[in-house]
Design an enzyme around this catalytic site. Structure first.
Site, PDB file in Angstrom:
ATOM      1  N   HIS A 181       0.805  -1.227   0.000  1.00 52.92           N
ATOM      2  CA  HIS A 181       0.000   0.000   0.000  1.00 52.92           C
ATOM      3  C   HIS A 181       0.841   1.282   0.000  1.00 52.92           C
ATOM      4  CE1 HIS A 181       0.154  -0.728   4.351  1.00 52.92           C
ATOM      5  NE2 HIS A 181      -0.715  -1.687   4.276  1.00 52.92           N
TER       6      HIS A 181
ATOM      7  N   HIS B 190      -3.547 -10.967  14.262  1.00 49.73           N
ATOM      8  CA  HIS B 190      -3.852  -9.736  13.527  1.00 49.73           C
ATOM      9  C   HIS B 190      -4.830 -10.065  12.413  1.00 49.73           C
ATOM     10  CE1 HIS B 190      -3.388  -5.841  11.835  1.00 49.73           C
ATOM     11  NE2 HIS B 190      -2.280  -5.988  11.136  1.00 49.73           N
TER      12      HIS B 190
ATOM     13  N   GLU C  66      -5.320  -8.007   9.614  1.00 48.12           N
ATOM     14  CA  GLU C  66      -4.986  -7.481   8.284  1.00 48.12           C
ATOM     15  C   GLU C  66      -4.717  -8.643   7.325  1.00 48.12           C
ATOM     16  OE1 GLU C  66      -1.969  -4.407   8.093  1.00 48.12           O
ATOM     17  OE2 GLU C  66      -2.678  -3.791   6.109  1.00 48.12           O
TER      18      GLU C  66
ATOM     19  N   ASP D   6      -2.791  -9.498   4.978  1.00 45.62           N
ATOM     20  CA  ASP D   6      -1.505 -10.158   4.707  1.00 45.62           C
ATOM     21  C   ASP D   6      -1.297 -11.333   5.658  1.00 45.62           C
ATOM     22  OD1 ASP D   6      -1.400  -8.051   6.568  1.00 45.62           O
ATOM     23  OD2 ASP D   6       0.735  -7.704   6.288  1.00 45.62           O
TER      24      ASP D   6
ATOM     25  N   HIS E 217      -0.393  -2.877  14.712  1.00 45.99           N
ATOM     26  CA  HIS E 217      -0.618  -1.778  13.810  1.00 45.99           C
ATOM     27  C   HIS E 217      -2.100  -1.418  13.607  1.00 45.99           C
ATOM     28  CE1 HIS E 217      -0.895  -1.846   9.081  1.00 45.99           C
ATOM     29  NE2 HIS E 217      -0.783  -0.590   9.416  1.00 45.99           N
TER      30      HIS E 217
ATOM     31  N   ASP F  13       3.138  -7.795  13.614  1.00 45.34           N
ATOM     32  CA  ASP F  13       3.767  -6.721  12.827  1.00 45.34           C
ATOM     33  C   ASP F  13       4.974  -6.092  13.538  1.00 45.34           C
ATOM     34  OD1 ASP F  13       2.226  -6.830  10.534  1.00 45.34           O
ATOM     35  OD2 ASP F  13       0.805  -5.308  11.195  1.00 45.34           O
TER      36      ASP F  13
ATOM     37  N   TYR G  33      10.434  -0.272   7.806  1.00 45.88           N
ATOM     38  CA  TYR G  33       9.127  -0.831   8.163  1.00 45.88           C
ATOM     39  C   TYR G  33       8.465   0.028   9.246  1.00 45.88           C
ATOM     40  CZ  TYR G  33       5.660  -4.307   9.493  1.00 45.88           C
ATOM     41  OH  TYR G  33       4.475  -4.945   9.759  1.00 45.88           O
TER      42      TYR G  33
ATOM     43  N   HIS H  81       6.626 -10.616   9.638  1.00 46.98           N
ATOM     44  CA  HIS H  81       7.286 -10.294   8.371  1.00 46.98           C
ATOM     45  C   HIS H  81       8.794 -10.409   8.538  1.00 46.98           C
ATOM     46  CE1 HIS H  81       3.684  -8.619   6.512  1.00 46.98           C
ATOM     47  NE2 HIS H  81       3.500  -7.849   7.564  1.00 46.98           N
TER      48      HIS H  81
HETATM   49 FE1  FEO Z   1      -0.745  -4.890   9.739  1.00 53.40          FE
HETATM   50 FE2  FEO Z   1       1.505  -7.156   8.344  1.00 53.40          FE
HETATM   51  O1  FEO Z   1      -0.192  -6.374   8.711  1.00 53.40           O
END
Ligand code: FEO
Length: 392
Positions: free
Chosen positions: A24, A78, A80, A82, A145, A164, A192, A223
């Site tokens: 994004h 989380h 989100e 991903d 996040h 995250d 990041y 990640h």
């Molecule tokens: Fe807030 Fe890696 O997602």
């Protein structure tokens, strides 16, 4: 695809997104990973998930260790996508498996996937579940996040599954941070933080405080690389970043230019900083991505932004950067607006407002600098001399 062994009966089973270049708006030159973790205990537990197009990869990694249909517990740190968009596919295989997440996680997963009959179990900070030889303890980390983020901690193994937090967008065959040059991994962690976590620094401060008593030998984020040897460095770095620390000896000169007049001013401004012993980095918006510039903003005390006047406004590259900067909300910075103009000169008050106003970036501001048409040598020297007087 194989699982990667982290400890006896603890496996990394995530997906590697080698081709990801845009997260994004954040330029992810090194790709990324979505890390999921499998714990084989009396109750087989999967922590987190992957992006939907890497679901088969995750499943094959799990299958290299166990039959995926044997998973007993899912933990979703989380919402989100991903980390969750592979979940609906996994739920087809495991329709009755309990999912442990917090109230915002349940709300978010319901809103994203409209699941029928998923067996949600709400957790709160301090709650634990026992999966056999091991306990897993939860800590909600709202806004690090999204409102639904949480940590899962395994005291038996001293592993923090941080989602995250402490992540980096790096696709690699290596799984551990100490297998790659630490400076590179820390730089990606900084990028990041700058592009994902920075607006939530106040919440990061609280989470760092709450997590301080935990004994941690491994940080397993969602990640990139997993931290063991570098734990001290990444936690120290987060402390600096969360408290908006800035190097008073570092300045950024960020600009775009039409006919190189604003660029000439940019170099005259950099000269003033260098004359005062402050390192100045030139960042032309035509050649630098805004997400890379944000990494530099993380430790620069001075943020100077220049644009010529175009159509009674600023250049679109500069506008894009400033709106991105405002959204990411760095604090404790000193700003400077500058630019060349032909007749109206509107760019300079616009830059001054976007950098300085309290409802914009809210930086402490130096006096703005503008020049008409093409600055000659004497004008440029005066810019340098006048600015030197303002740099303390
Ligand atoms: Fe807030 Fe890696 O997602």
């Amino acid at each position: 695809m194989k699982a990667y062994k982290l400890r006896d009966n603890i496996w990394w089973v995530g997906g590697i997104d080698w081709d990801l270049r845009n997260f994004h708006g954040y330029l992810t030159q090194r790709g990324s990973t979505y890390n999921a973790y499998l714990i084989i205990d009396e109750k087989i537990t999967l922590i987190d998930n992957v992006k939907y197009y890497l679901y088969e990869e995750m499943l094959s990694r799990i299958s290299s260790v166990i039959d995926p249909s044997k998973i007993d517990i899912l933990i979703q740190n989380h919402v989100e996508m991903d980390h969750s968009s592979g979940l609906p596919m996994l739920m087809k295989l495991l329709p009755n498996v309990p999912i442990y997440t917090n109230a915002n996680g349940i709300k978010g997963l319901k809103a994203h996937f409209g699941p029928e009959g998923w067996d949600f179990h709400e957790i709160k900070t301090g709650d634990s579940i026992n999966i056999g030889k091991r306990d897993l303890t939860f800590m909600t980390t709202p806004m690090v996040h999204w409102p639904d983020n949480q940590f899962t901690y395994c005291p038996h193994e001293k592993i923090l599954f941080s989602n995250d937090a402490f992540g980096q967008h790096i696709a690699s065959s290596e799984r551990m941070a100490n297998e790659l040059p630490l400076n590179m991994v820390l730089e990606e962690a900084k990028k990041y933080y700058a592009n994902i976590v920075l607006p939530y620094s106040k919440q990061v401060q609280k989470v760092l405080e709450a997590a301080a008593p935990l004994e941690i030998e491994m940080i397993a984020p969602s990640h990139g690389l997993i931290w063991t040897d570098g734990i001290g460095q990444i936690i120290d770095a987060y402390k600096h970043w969360a408290y908006y620390d800035a190097d008073p000896q570092k300045a950024l000169v960020i600009y775009d230019t039409m006919w190189k007049s604003t660029q000439k001013m940019a170099f005259a401004i950099a000269q003033a900083f260098e004359n005062k012993g402050v390192r100045a980095k030139m960042l032309n918006l035509q050649t630098n991505h805004i997400s890379d510039i944000m990494t530099e903003v993380m430790d620069a005390k001075y943020v100077c932004v220049g644009s010529p006047t175009l159509n009674s406004s600023i250049l679109p590259t500069v506008a894009a950067f400033l709106y991105y900067l405002k959204g990411l909300s760095p604090k404790n910075r000193i700003g400077l607006a500058f630019g060349s103009y032909g007749w109206g000169g509107q760019s300079i008050p616009i830059l001054q407002q976007l950098l300085g106003d309290k409802d914009q970036c809210g930086f402490e501001m130096l006096d703005p600098i503008k020049t008409q048409y093409i600055p000659d040598r004497a004008t440029l020297d005066k810019i340098t001399q006048d600015l030197e007087q303002q740099i303390t």
